[in-house]
Design a protein around this motif. Structure first.
Motif, short mmCIF file in Angstrom:
data_model
loop_
_atom_site.label_atom_id
_atom_site.label_comp_id
_atom_site.label_asym_id
_atom_site.label_seq_id
_atom_site.Cartn_x
_atom_site.Cartn_y
_atom_site.Cartn_z
N LEU A 219 0.85 -1.20 0.00
CA LEU A 219 0.00 0.00 0.00
C LEU A 219 0.88 1.24 0.00
CD1 LEU A 219 -2.62 -1.09 2.70
CD2 LEU A 219 -2.89 -1.11 0.22
N ASP A 220 0.45 2.25 -0.74
CA ASP A 220 1.16 3.52 -0.78
C ASP A 220 0.20 4.61 -0.36
OD1 ASP A 220 3.79 2.78 -2.14
OD2 ASP A 220 2.32 1.96 -3.54
N PHE A 221 0.62 5.41 0.60
CA PHE A 221 -0.20 6.53 1.04
C PHE A 221 0.57 7.83 0.86
CE2 PHE A 221 -1.61 2.86 3.48
CZ PHE A 221 -2.95 2.84 3.13
N LEU A 222 -0.14 8.84 0.40
CA LEU A 222 0.48 10.14 0.14
C LEU A 222 -0.32 11.21 0.84
CD1 LEU A 222 1.01 9.53 -3.66
CD2 LEU A 222 2.62 9.16 -1.80
N VAL A 223 0.40 12.11 1.45
CA VAL A 223 -0.25 13.17 2.20
C VAL A 223 0.33 14.52 1.77
CG1 VAL A 223 -0.29 14.24 4.49
CG2 VAL A 223 -0.97 11.84 4.22
N ALA A 224 -0.56 15.49 1.62
CA ALA A 224 -0.13 16.88 1.42
C ALA A 224 -0.26 17.59 2.76
CB ALA A 224 -1.01 17.55 0.37
N SER A 225 0.88 18.04 3.26
CA SER A 225 0.87 18.73 4.54
C SER A 225 2.16 19.53 4.67
CB SER A 225 0.76 17.73 5.69
OG SER A 225 0.90 18.40 6.92
N ASP A 226 2.10 20.62 5.39
CA ASP A 226 3.30 21.40 5.64
C ASP A 226 4.06 20.89 6.86
OD1 ASP A 226 3.16 23.26 3.47
OD2 ASP A 226 1.43 24.15 4.49
N GLN A 227 3.43 19.96 7.57
CA GLN A 227 4.11 19.41 8.76
C GLN A 227 4.18 17.90 8.62
OE1 GLN A 227 1.48 20.63 11.94
NE2 GLN A 227 0.88 22.39 10.70
N ALA A 228 5.28 17.43 8.08
CA ALA A 228 5.38 16.00 7.79
C ALA A 228 5.58 15.16 9.05
CB ALA A 228 6.50 15.74 6.80
N GLU A 229 6.38 15.65 9.94
CA GLU A 229 6.83 14.77 11.02
C GLU A 229 5.72 14.28 11.94
OE1 GLU A 229 10.38 16.29 12.81
OE2 GLU A 229 11.30 16.55 10.84
N PRO A 230 4.77 15.14 12.35
CA PRO A 230 3.69 14.61 13.19
C PRO A 230 2.83 13.57 12.46
CG PRO A 230 3.64 17.03 13.11
CD PRO A 230 4.68 16.60 12.16
N VAL A 231 2.69 13.75 11.15
CA VAL A 231 1.93 12.78 10.37
C VAL A 231 2.65 11.44 10.35
CG1 VAL A 231 0.96 12.26 8.10
CG2 VAL A 231 0.97 14.62 8.94
N MET A 232 3.96 11.50 10.14
CA MET A 232 4.78 10.29 10.18
C MET A 232 4.64 9.58 11.53
SD MET A 232 6.51 9.65 7.57
CE MET A 232 6.34 10.52 6.04
N ALA A 233 4.73 10.37 12.57
CA ALA A 233 4.71 9.78 13.92
C ALA A 233 3.36 9.11 14.18
CB ALA A 233 4.96 10.88 14.96
N ALA A 234 2.29 9.75 13.72
CA ALA A 234 0.97 9.15 13.92
C ALA A 234 0.83 7.86 13.11
CB ALA A 234 -0.12 10.15 13.51
N PHE A 235 1.36 7.89 11.91
CA PHE A 235 1.24 6.73 11.01
C PHE A 235 1.94 5.50 11.59
CE2 PHE A 235 3.00 4.44 7.23
CZ PHE A 235 1.80 3.96 6.74
N VAL A 236 3.18 5.68 12.02
CA VAL A 236 3.95 4.51 12.45
C VAL A 236 3.46 3.95 13.79
CG1 VAL A 236 5.99 5.21 11.16
CG2 VAL A 236 5.78 5.84 13.57
#
Length: 637
Positions: A197-214
DNA sequence: GCCGTTTTCGGCCCGACTGTTTTCAGTCG
């Protein structure tokens, strides 16, 4: 040899050459050939007989000669010699995560490792950490990779991956700072099976999104976690990757990770022709200046192309078609007007005629064919002739309730028996509104026999649709060994429609055969084969497959307005399709009652002609199957 | 090994992440 066998052989050759250290472009050439052979709509052996192997993309002189040798002699000296140079089992070692050709070669030459089992033993024994370029972490990752490989069983059916992807996209969209979140990759292209699966996100703040994902509850293991990219293994064994970029770069990002790889390579070549370098971040001019694209339409526009739908992005001619403004207007799920293959409690369905009809009508359909199994399929409670007649009465009663706005057809999914005979006699078939003929048994007959069996059904003047033509079940059951070109030509000649069965366990015809069918002038039908009301919601998988085949709405009989469909059935002429009754005959019928959830099959007095089509009754059918998806995943190479 | 209305020879997409690296190789997508 089948296309798939040829494809597998060339893929193995590519793996062995890579371990051997051959130049990368030779390896890529074998990989490319492997892929085009697997996706070729005709039997390569037929192309070979015509002397046209080199018309296949990616097949040049050297590979054509190898195919010729294989098909002539059943062997390939080049491969036999290669196997003496590189152990063939090393190709399997490459399938372990984090093991590529360099490490595989290193393990083999330094530790004489040639199998995954030997690799695991060495890793667990601490023998890898002292090799050049490796350490304890590498060793531990290889052990994890081997364990992951044992858990996974290859690519996952689209229907298994889909709900997981939906859940994660929903989760990502709800995170703070997320402007857009989409799933990409082969799932977005609606491939029948999914590697990851590949997920793509548009956001100006990548790191919190990464942290939530993992740290999502579905994540079993984190494979990688950087500032803009993370990879995880989910609890179901699927690998999932997430990329995050600012919103003004989302177009190139989504395009890039939707793929396919081959489509992207061609796209980047086009960009280079225009003096641009294309990456997931942006187009870059030679002077370093960037062109940002917030959506995919802009990406294609920069290259002077119209938007190309994801399902077409396989480097199967879509870029050439786009360049001449010749992209087809693909079918959309909203185009579907009818479903011509559905089951009820009369055979192995879970709901009654009325319940299924209500469900179809609720979803906006205008016509439903009830096609329960025919008599010989005992395991599916196939209908005897008496029961078929009783079912006719119930269907007529339901039709009378429905009124003019909805057409309910009595059909049958008629078993094509092992000898090619249909499971009802002609008189019974003639009395049905529509006939779907399917193979469910003896699928492993040899090619000539099972092809002849299907051709016999196609040539029967009573058959309108061939259901799930090859009988494949994803991910593991191969379809019957059919001469598909003969089948498709016969269907085109006789005007029989071929089904794209939308159940994600089937997706049969597949995209490649469906496209070939369209080239030959076949009609197609996209049916859900619903055994429950929920199954009507699977139609979009069938539509996705049709879109991958470049199908337009007019190629698909169940996009037709009901009148046109009924006319087509009339024209096929072999059964008594009841037309709307003359108005003067209609007695003061009760107002079309809203269809309510009814009970059982009920015997009904004589049907009256109602506005759509009512019918007399007759026989019964049998057989088929719908089963829940299962599955797993792993790394796809 | 394939391919070509710019080529029959010389190209062949581009970047992130990890680990063991003192500046980069390997793997993956």
């Amino acid at each position: 040899m089948t296309n798939k066998e040829l494809s597998t052989l060339f893929a193995t050759i590519a793996d062995l050459l890579e371990i051997k250290g051959e130049v990368i472009y030779k390896i890529l050439a074998y990989r490319r050939a492997s892929q085009t052979l697997a996706e070729h709509g005709r039997a390569v052996s037929d192309v070979w007989k015509e002397g046209k192997l080199r018309d296949i993309p990616g097949v040049g002189q050297a590979i054509a000669e190898k195919i010729d040798e294989l098909l002539s002699t059943g062997k390939l000296n080049f491969f036999e010699k290669l196997k003496t140079e590189v152990p063939v089992t090393l190709a399997e070692v490459l399938a372990v995560q984090d093991v590529g050709p360099k490490k595989a070669s290193l393990f083999w030459k330094q530790l004489n490792i040639t199998t995954v089992a030997e690799l695991e033993k060495a890793a667990r024994g601490g023998k890898l950490r002292d090799l050049p370029g490796l350490g304890e972490k590498s060793e531990a990752k290889i052990i994890l990779g081997i364990e992951a490989k044992k858990r996974s069983s290859g690519r996952v059916p689209l229907g298994v991956a889909w709900p997981v992807a939906q859940e994660l996209v929903k989760f990502l969209r709800a995170l703070p700072g997320v402007r857009v979140a989409e799933s990409a990759g082969s799932l977005r292209r609606m491939k029948a099976t999914i590697g990851d699966l590949d997920f793509l996100v548009a956001s100006d703040q990548a790191e919190p999104v990464m942290a939530a994902f993992v740290t999502h509850p579905l994540v079993a293991r984190v494979l990688g976690h950087g500032p803009t990219k993370s990879s995880v293994e989910l609890t179901n064994g699927l690998q999932a990757d997430l990329r995050v970029l600012p919103p003004d770069r989302f177009g190139t990002l989504l395009q890039y990770f939707t793929g396919s790889k081959d489509h992207n390579v061609k796209l980047r070549e086009l960009a280079l022709d225009k003096g641009l370098s294309l990456s997931e971040h942006a187009f870059t001019r030679k002077n370093g200046q960037e062109i940002l694209c917030a959506n995919e339409t802009e990406v294609y526009k920069v290259l002077g192309l119209p938007y190309i739908p994801p399902e077409m992005r396989e480097d199967r001619g879509e870029l050439q078609a786009a360049a001449r403004n010749g992209l087809p207007r693909l079918i959309d799920v909203k185009d579907l007007q009818s479903d011509l293959h559905a089951h009820t409690t009369w055979s192995d369905g879970k709901l009654s005629v009325r319940e299924m009809t209500l469900a179809a009508r609720t979803r906006g359909l205008k016509c439903l064919a009830i096609t329960d199994h025919s008599q010989s399929l005992g395991v599916a409670n196939g209908l005897t002739i008496d029961r078929l007649r009783a079912q006719r009465r119930e269907i007529d009663a339901a039709q009378a309730d429905l009124g003019a706005g909805f057409s309910l057809l009595q059909g049958a999914e008629v078993e094509i028996r092992a000898d090619g005979q249909l499971d009802y006699d002609d008189a019974i078939l003639e009395d049905l509104d529509i006939v779907v003929a399917s193979l469910h048994t003896s699928l492993r007959q040899e090619r000539d026999k099972i092809t002849a069996r299907l051709l016999k059904a196609i040539e029967s003047r009573h058959v309108d649709i061939i259901g799930h033509p090859t009988g494949r079940l994803l991910p593991d059951r191969e379809g019957a060994d059919l001469d598909m070109d003969a089948v498709l030509r016969a269907a085109a000649d006789s005007g029989v429609a071929l089904e794209i069965n939308a159940n994600p366990e089937r997706l049969d015809l597949d995209d490649v055969y469906a496209r070939r069918a369209l080239e030959l002038g076949c009609l197609l039908a996209i049916n859900t084969d619903a055994h429950h009301s929920d199954h009507f919601d699977l139609a979009h998988f069938g539509v996705g497959t049709a879109r991958r085949a470049w199908a337009t709405a007019d190629n698909i009989i169940n996009t037709w307005p009901t009148e046109k469909l009924l006319h087509w059935l009339d024209e096929r002429g072999h059964r008594r399709v009841r037309r709307p009754a003359p108005i003067e005959v209609a007695p003061p019928a009760p107002p079309p009652a809203p269809l309510t959830m009814p009970a059982r099959p009920v015997a009904q007095p004589k049907p009256k002609p109602s506005t759509t089509r009512a019918k007399a009754s007759k026989p019964k059918p049998s057989s088929s199957s719908a089963r829940p998806p299962k599955s797993k995943t792993k790394k796809a190479r």
